[in-house]
Design a protein around this motif. Sequence first.
Motif, short mmCIF file in Angstrom:
data_model
loop_
_atom_site.label_atom_id
_atom_site.label_comp_id
_atom_site.label_asym_id
_atom_site.label_seq_id
_atom_site.Cartn_x
_atom_site.Cartn_y
_atom_site.Cartn_z
N THR A 12 67.62 -37.38 65.61
CA THR A 12 68.09 -36.18 64.91
C THR A 12 67.24 -34.97 65.30
O THR A 12 67.75 -33.87 65.53
N SER A 36 64.90 -42.19 75.61
CA SER A 36 64.87 -43.56 76.10
C SER A 36 66.17 -44.28 75.75
O SER A 36 66.72 -44.08 74.68
N GLU A 46 70.17 -39.66 56.29
CA GLU A 46 71.57 -39.27 56.21
C GLU A 46 71.90 -38.38 55.02
O GLU A 46 73.04 -37.99 54.85
N ASP A 197 62.91 -43.54 80.15
CA ASP A 197 61.67 -43.70 79.37
C ASP A 197 60.60 -42.78 79.92
O ASP A 197 60.40 -42.71 81.13
N PHE A 231 57.87 -41.61 64.80
CA PHE A 231 56.54 -42.01 64.28
C PHE A 231 55.55 -42.29 65.42
O PHE A 231 54.35 -42.30 65.19
N MET A 234 54.20 -39.61 70.60
CA MET A 234 53.68 -39.95 71.94
C MET A 234 52.93 -38.78 72.60
O MET A 234 51.92 -38.98 73.28
N PHE A 353 56.07 -36.61 57.72
CA PHE A 353 57.13 -37.20 56.91
C PHE A 353 56.58 -37.59 55.55
O PHE A 353 55.49 -38.16 55.46
N SER A 359 65.13 -36.13 50.12
CA SER A 359 65.89 -35.90 51.37
C SER A 359 65.34 -34.73 52.17
O SER A 359 66.10 -33.82 52.56
#
Length: 518
Positions: A12, A36, A46, A197, A231, A234, A353, A359
């Motif tokens: 998203t 990836s 959602e 990737d 999460f 990278m 997060f 939401s």
Amino acid sequence: MVKKVIIVGGGTSGWMTASYLRAAFGDRVAVTLVESKNIATIGVGEATFSTIRHFFDYLGLEEREWMPECHATYKLAIRFQNWRAPGHHFYHPFERLRVVDGFPLTDWWLHNGLSDRFDRDCFVISSLCDAKRSPRYLSGALFEQDFEENAEQRAYRTTLTEQGTQFPYAYHFDAALLARYLTRYATERGVRHVLDDVVDVRLDERGWIDHVVTREHGELKGDLFVDCTGFRGMLLNKALSVPFVSYQDSLPNDRAVALRVPVDMAEHGMRPCTTATAMDAGWIWTIPLYGRVGTGYVYASDYCEPEEAERTLREFVGPMADSLEANHIRMRIGRSERSWVNNCVAIGLSSGFVEPLESTGVFFIQHGIEQLVKHFPSEHWDDRVRESYNQRVANAMDGVREFLVLHYRAAARSDNPYWKDAATRVIPDGLGERMEQWQAKLPDSETIFPHYHGFEPYSYVAMLLGLGGLSLTSSPALRLFDQSRAADEMRLVHEQAKTLVAKLPSQYEYFAHLHGDP
Ligand code: FAD
């Protein structure tokens, strides 16, 4: 100016960022998104927040275009079930409070409500949710014509911080379908899409990202890199070693298990709200989409094992869950110390997060993107611009964290160790004094978290009145006013709600009509 942006990640956050940058800058900035094919997206996320409308408006997308394709529905509120006692529910609606003689209607309710349901005495939307009504007529007209209706009539596009009105709803959507829809939107407008990737992130001698290395497409060079790897973080957390500030001490829920449940909506109807049902070690979300329900148990692993959580969720859903595969998720709760470092900005789960109780995941993404556009760098990369961006992103997340901690502190439940511990868990600096203050005088714009974080005072008031765990005092001054005006206003809320419930189609009827289903 910075001319070339590389986005890593196609969930998203990746596709919202690519679409928005394209809508903002057109082909003046080249955007490449690499995702990836082997690493799945998180697969949840959602339910949204009422500000999401600005995102779709900005992209120039009409509801009738994108909503059916994403199985989207309206969300008018969050229904909090069993947070006070078993069987009790109340709504946190997207509706600002009416004011009588200078006092919000909830102050009057606390002083002398018509019934024991503050949400039905003070907000029209609570009754619409109980009756499963759509906020729009089949003609497309919105139930409350005072709300700003037609984005096309405005000469300019708005963003979060210019929001003058409280729009009465947000959306539920299928996250995978939305990502697919935005992929098409963005690539048709010139975003380059690379399915591959990223196997390495190479830094230059200053410690800035020079390029990312992909398995099959070689090196991707850019000026600005956006980390949308979820999460994993990278680019920002791993390659640039930016520390993560955990919120775990105050928000202990660190896992979730989710199911996607097909439901015959014609038979069961569709609630126009997200439901959050309090459970023994957390809470379960219920998100009604067109044709299925998304549901999941968010829990604290200190109090509940994954197998037990899955069993609880399956029991909650009933036989419809029998053949469905569960998605177990570990959650990283907190935020990156700084979301923008050197030439790398993290947006989405890599930035931060908090648990999804209000939401706010997609809201953080939207906020991050809008701020990125407002702070878009020149080739001089002014540190002050980055600092301003980082401050706003951190404030938004810290503010939401505080609001969520309040949900647990103010809940009346104390029937097991999880809920008992909620009363003594660490709370963020400043919240303790604010709660003291709110018990004597309900929250207002002067006394809530002082920086933009999406929530307005009415949300705090709704939660305090609904959760019922803190003793609250009404303003003594109200005794000196004519009492009839507030009572009249509450009666008016009831009358308006009754008329709307009688006139509006059900949420199911509205979306069946939109989909052209019989
Ligand atoms: P992801 O969806 O994890 O996407 C990461 C992307 O990075 C993927 O495309 C992956 O392929 C790619 N990637 C990773 N590594 C590489 C690599 N090496 N090379 C190339 N690509 C790579 N938010 C809400 O607003 N409302 C909700 O109701 C809500 N509920 C949630 C419930 C749970 C349990 C959780 C955990 C989150 C919830 N969220 C919610 C948050 C929401 O899901 C996320 O904010 C949103 O989905 C964005 O995720 P993302 O794009 O940042 O990451």
